[in-house]
Design a protein around this motif. Structure first.
Motif, PDB file in Angstrom:
ATOM      1  N   LEU A 722       0.810  -1.224   0.000  1.00  3.80           N
ATOM      2  CA  LEU A 722       0.000   0.000   0.000  1.00  3.80           C
ATOM      3  C   LEU A 722       0.842   1.272   0.000  1.00  3.80           C
ATOM      4  O   LEU A 722       0.309   2.386   0.013  1.00  3.80           O
ATOM      5  CB  LEU A 722      -0.928   0.014   1.216  1.00  3.80           C
ATOM      6  CG  LEU A 722      -2.086  -0.985   1.198  1.00  3.80           C
ATOM      7  CD1 LEU A 722      -2.842  -0.936   2.523  1.00  3.80           C
ATOM      8  CD2 LEU A 722      -3.040  -0.686   0.047  1.00  3.80           C
ATOM      9  N   GLY A 723       2.181   1.122  -0.004  1.00  2.00           N
ATOM     10  CA  GLY A 723       3.045   2.295  -0.089  1.00  2.00           C
ATOM     11  C   GLY A 723       3.795   2.648   1.175  1.00  2.00           C
ATOM     12  O   GLY A 723       4.456   3.687   1.238  1.00  2.00           O
ATOM     13  N   TYR A 724       3.709   1.791   2.189  1.00  2.00           N
ATOM     14  CA  TYR A 724       4.430   2.073   3.447  1.00  2.00           C
ATOM     15  C   TYR A 724       5.937   2.013   3.237  1.00  2.00           C
ATOM     16  O   TYR A 724       6.453   1.097   2.595  1.00  2.00           O
ATOM     17  CB  TYR A 724       4.014   1.052   4.514  1.00  2.00           C
ATOM     18  CG  TYR A 724       4.996   0.909   5.665  1.00  2.00           C
ATOM     19  CD1 TYR A 724       5.082   1.886   6.656  1.00  2.00           C
ATOM     20  CD2 TYR A 724       5.845  -0.202   5.742  1.00  2.00           C
ATOM     21  CE1 TYR A 724       5.993   1.745   7.697  1.00  2.00           C
ATOM     22  CE2 TYR A 724       6.752  -0.350   6.791  1.00  2.00           C
ATOM     23  CZ  TYR A 724       6.821   0.626   7.762  1.00  2.00           C
ATOM     24  OH  TYR A 724       7.722   0.496   8.796  1.00  2.00           O
ATOM     25  N   VAL A 725       6.642   3.031   3.746  1.00  2.00           N
ATOM     26  CA  VAL A 725       8.098   3.054   3.741  1.00  2.00           C
ATOM     27  C   VAL A 725       8.530   3.257   5.195  1.00  2.00           C
ATOM     28  O   VAL A 725       8.095   4.206   5.861  1.00  2.00           O
ATOM     29  CB  VAL A 725       8.654   4.196   2.866  1.00  2.00           C
ATOM     30  CG1 VAL A 725      10.182   4.240   2.950  1.00  2.00           C
ATOM     31  CG2 VAL A 725       8.200   4.033   1.430  1.00  2.00           C
ATOM     32  N   ALA A 726       9.372   2.367   5.708  1.00  2.00           N
ATOM     33  CA  ALA A 726       9.765   2.405   7.112  1.00  2.00           C
ATOM     34  C   ALA A 726      10.529   3.685   7.452  1.00  2.00           C
ATOM     35  O   ALA A 726      11.385   4.127   6.683  1.00  2.00           O
ATOM     36  CB  ALA A 726      10.628   1.191   7.447  1.00  2.00           C
ATOM     37  N   ASP A 727      10.195   4.267   8.577  1.00  2.00           N
ATOM     38  CA  ASP A 727      10.909   5.439   9.095  1.00  2.00           C
ATOM     39  C   ASP A 727      11.884   4.948  10.164  1.00  2.00           C
ATOM     40  O   ASP A 727      11.562   4.873  11.348  1.00  2.00           O
ATOM     41  CB  ASP A 727       9.907   6.436   9.692  1.00  2.00           C
ATOM     42  CG  ASP A 727      10.576   7.691  10.241  1.00  2.00           C
ATOM     43  OD1 ASP A 727      11.816   7.795  10.140  1.00  2.00           O
ATOM     44  OD2 ASP A 727       9.870   8.559  10.793  1.00  2.00           O
TER      45      ASP A 727
END
Length: 815
Positions: A722-727
């Motif tokens: 869904l487009g999550y990019v880890a911070d």
């Protein structure tokens, strides 16, 4: 000793403390009917003369039987009375049972004996036996049975006695009427008592006192004073008991002027030397809070008994003069040489009040040396002391060794566990309490409500709410306040609203503050301001806590201008001077909004030295908005105030980590190790069924760890799609990106959410509680998860609530 002659027969009494032998009597035979009464009189005379020696009474009883006089009920009644007065109830009952058809006079004697020996249930049973046998009731019968019913709180039987009295036309008897009034007022039926009072043709001061005391008991103080004025108007002279009752009323309404009027009446009526009246004045001034007047009355007393000393010692404790209470105790021991359990109870309460554990231990030792550890009231006070001083090991030790434990004892232990953060243990102890058949009171249940609030245990909280409802105390202000707090902390702000609005209107500002705090916790600052506006319109006066709750609510909702107006209106509009806590909340409001320079300037303008809470609020803002220079300055000032606070080191370390200054991070962590400081471990709680599960970061100890790890891996793949990019900036250590990502997916809140998805029905909300602030990456991931699983996820962290629904959070990413 005297010789007594019955028709030529000599009764020679031996020396005292020897048995009066049967052989020393000559049996009287062939006594004529007209000669019976003088013989009975002689036996009654013997019983009266030797009524204090059970051996002599038994010998006289034997001669009554030998002389065939035991069939006379008047003599049997006398025997019952003498045996009862000596505490020999079995012998009294034997005399009673020997009469085939006992009459009212004999029944009354046994009833009186039961009362004298505090056998109230037996008295009620005898009354029922009399009713079954259709025996006549007289004024004595009704008076005795009503006293027993009053002691037992037996309303149904008491009302049956009253019906009998009305049927027999004896309700107008002064003694019966007074007993009826005492019974009804003790059971809270003051209006019924007033009807009885109105129907009485003769009323003495005891009757008036019963009525006035009844109104005081149900806190209808105006009616009590109106009755007192009517009493004076009828020409009835008040007794010392009247004055004692009126002082209780003054203490109840805390009316100093009225209390002084009563004091003046005491002096003017010649009661100034009555020890019970003067003691009641000490107690009255104590409850009103006029410590100096209480001291003056106590000092003026010509005679003091132990009750007077206890009243003054209790007054010192109630008004915060604990050291003075101990000085009085030393004076009591020196001058009088004795004290009782109530003296020690007051001193133990004083030690608990100021957390003086050492003095409390000395008192505990005194209890043990005197062999008083079996006293339930004393042992309960010891449990309460240790609990309030945080010494739970000692509290548990005393509690476990108590043979008799009442509901107050259990409540003290439960409250101690709840107050010291051991909420789960408190709930387990409550289960044990119920298994032992101890019925909880409202105070017990409120302690449990606080435990459920601490754990975020909604299911258990609802169960306790149901018990409060069955207990009939749901609408009491203290209970409503606790329930609002519990539902707010369990994520059900709508339930808190229902409790707040559901009862009768209350002017208790603490209740209103709890609702404002609840809204602030959930980021609903606007609703908190609406409640505040209603509060002002209703004429309630806000206090310091009101503004702390409001400023906190504005801080969590980003309502900077509203918070500014509130802060500046405190003193000008409501005469509430800002304290350090208010400044800390205002600094937090500005710091969260990024107005760090304004917050720092405000600190410099404070009218007193800033506390650690003020600098911690600014330091947190420096971390959020990555202002390293100000963060270092602030941390330096904080460490000068509190060098042993691990939270300061952690926050400063995090600021350096965000700037990727790993050398500084290592230096700060090294300082912590050198001083023996450790970071508080983060954990997350989730309630499933009747059990609260606890997860730590990287936790692999749960029995369902394999299924949890599988759920987390599936969720990771779906959120990335869904487009999550880890911070990874949330991982404040120097490590490779893959390691950081792995660490992120082992955070305690994610483990708890995965377990919740496994263990709860599809579509149902998931509620978790974290002891620390939720990290930015977990916040972002939880939004995605709520959208994927189509469930509401409620997260309570150290600062506030987050309600995640369909990819959004109630905090609007501001927290």
């Amino acid at each position: 000793m005297p010789s007594l002659h019955f028709h030529g027969h000599s009764f020679i009494h031996k020396l005292p403390f020897k048995l009066l032998s049967v052989s020393s009597f000559t049996k009287i035979s062939n006594v004529q009917t007209h000669q019976t009464l003088p013989i009975i009189d002689k036996f009654i005379s013997f019983l009266e003369e030797f009524s204090e020696n059970v051996s002599w009474v038994r010998s006289i009883h034997a001669q009554i039987v030998v002389n065939s006089q035991s069939k006379y009920q008047f003599l049997a009644a006398k025997l019952v009375k003498v045996y009862s007065d000596l505490g020999c109830l079995d012998s009294a009952r034997d005399v009673f049972d020997q009469i085939p058809q006992p009459k009212t006079i004999l029944c009354n004697a046994l009833l009186n004996g039961y009362l004298h020996n505090e056998c109230y249930e037996e008295a009620v049973q005898l009354f029922k036996l009399m009713s079954f046998s259709d025996l006549r009731f007289d004024s004595h019968t009704c008076t005795f049975v009503l006293k027993a019913c009053t002691r037992l709180g037996d309303y149904d039987t008491g009302m049956e006695v009253i019906r009998r009295a009305l049927y027999g036309g004896i309700e107008k008897d002064r003694f019966v009427g007074t007993s009826m009034i005492k019974f009804l007022t003790n059971l809270g039926d003051v209006e019924g008592a007033r009807q009885v009072f109105s129907g009485m043709t003769e009323r003495d001061v005891v009757c008036w006192n019963s009525m006035i005391g009844g109104y005081v008991k149900v806190c209808q103080y105006d009616e009590a004073f109106n009755f007192f004025l009517d009493m004076l108007g009828c020409g009835i002279r008040p007794s010392p008991v009247t004055v004692v009752i009126l002082t209780q009323a003054c203490g109840g309404i805390r009316d100093l002027d009225l209390g002084r009027c009563i004091h003046g009446y005491v002096l003017g009526s010649g009661m100034g030397g009555d020890i019970s009246v003067l003691t009641s004045l000490v107690d009255m001034y104590s409850k009103i809070g006029d410590y100096k007047s209480a001291c003056l009355v106590f000092g003026s007393m010509p005679m003091k008994n132990i009750i007077s000393w206890n009243a003054m010692i209790s007054c010192c404790v109630q008004n915060g003069y604990v050291h003075e209470a101990f000085n009085l105790f030393h004076e009591l021991v020196t001058n009088v040489g004795s004290f009782d359990s109530m003296t020690v109870v007051s001193l133990l309460h004083g030690c608990a009040q100021i957390a003086d554990l050492e003095s409390g231990k000395i008192l505990h030792g005194c209890i043990l040396r005197r062999g008083l550890e079996g006293n339930v009231i004393l042992s309960t006070a010891v449990v309460d002391l240790y609990s309030k001083c945080g010494a739970l090991k000692e509290a548990t030790f005393v509690f476990d060794r108590m043979k008799d434990r009442n509901v107050i004892t259990w409540t003290a232990m439960l409250g101690g566990l709840a107050q010291n953060g051991h909420a789960e243990e408190a709930l387990k102890l409550f289960s044990q309490m119920r298994s032992e058949g101890i019925a909880a009171n409202s105070v017990t249940l409120v302690s449990l409500v606080h435990s459920c609030a601490h754990l975020g245990s909604l299911k258990k909280g609802r169960s306790v709410h149901a018990q409060l409802f069955l207990h009939g105390s749901t609408f009491e202000v203290v209970n409503r306040t606790a329930l609002i707090d519990m539902y707010a902390k369990c994520g059900k702000i709508n339930h808190a609203e229902r409790v707040f609005s559901g009862g009768t209107f209350s002017k208790d500002v603490i209740l209103w503050n709890s609702m404002i705090t609840g809204y602030g916790m959930h980021g609903q600052g606007h609703q908190a301001l609406v409640v505040y506006s209603r509060m002002i319109k209703e004429g309630l006066k806000p206090n310091q806590t009101t503004f702390i709750s409001l400023l906190s609510a504005c801080s969590h909702s980003g309502l900077v201008e509203e918070g500014r107006r509130l802060f500046h209106s405190m003193e000008s509009d409501h005469k509430v001077r800002p304290t350090e806590k208010h400044y800390a909340c205002y600094v937090d409001l500005l710091s969260r909004a990024g107005l760090l320079e304004e917050a720092e300037a405000l600190i410099k303008q404070m009218p007193f030295e800033p506390s650690t809470a003020v600098f911690e609020a600014l330091l947190s803002g420096c971390r959020t908005h990555k202002n390293i220079d100000m963060g270092i300055r602030t941390a330096d000032r904080l460490l000068r105030l509190d060098a042993m606070n691990p939270g300061i080191y952690i926050m400063l370390s995090n600021i350096y980590a965000q700037a990727r200054r790993w050398d500084a991070v290592d230096y700060i962590r090294g300082l912590m190790r050198k001083q023996g400081l450790r970071k508080i471990p983060g954990y997350t709680l989730i309630e499933v069924g009747n059990q609260v599960h606890t997860f730590f970061a990287g936790d692999d100890s749960h029995p369902n760890r394999a299924e949890i790890n599988k759920v987390l891996e599936n969720l990771r793949l779906e959120v990335e799609a869904l487009g999550y990019v880890a911070d990874t900036s949330c991982i404040l250590r120097d490590a490779d990106e893959p390691v950081k990502m792995k660490l992120l997916w082992r955070h305690s809140e994610r483990l708890a959410i995965a377990f919740g998805l496994l263990s709860t029905p599809s579509g149902s909300p998931i509620r978790i509680t974290k002891n620390l602030r939720v990290c930015l990456d977990c916040h972002a991931v939880t939004k995605y998860i709520s959208k994927i699983v189509r469930r509401e996820i409620v997260v309570r962290d150290a600062n506030r609530f987050h309600h995640f629904i369909n990819g959004t959070c109630s905090c609007n990413d501001y927290w």
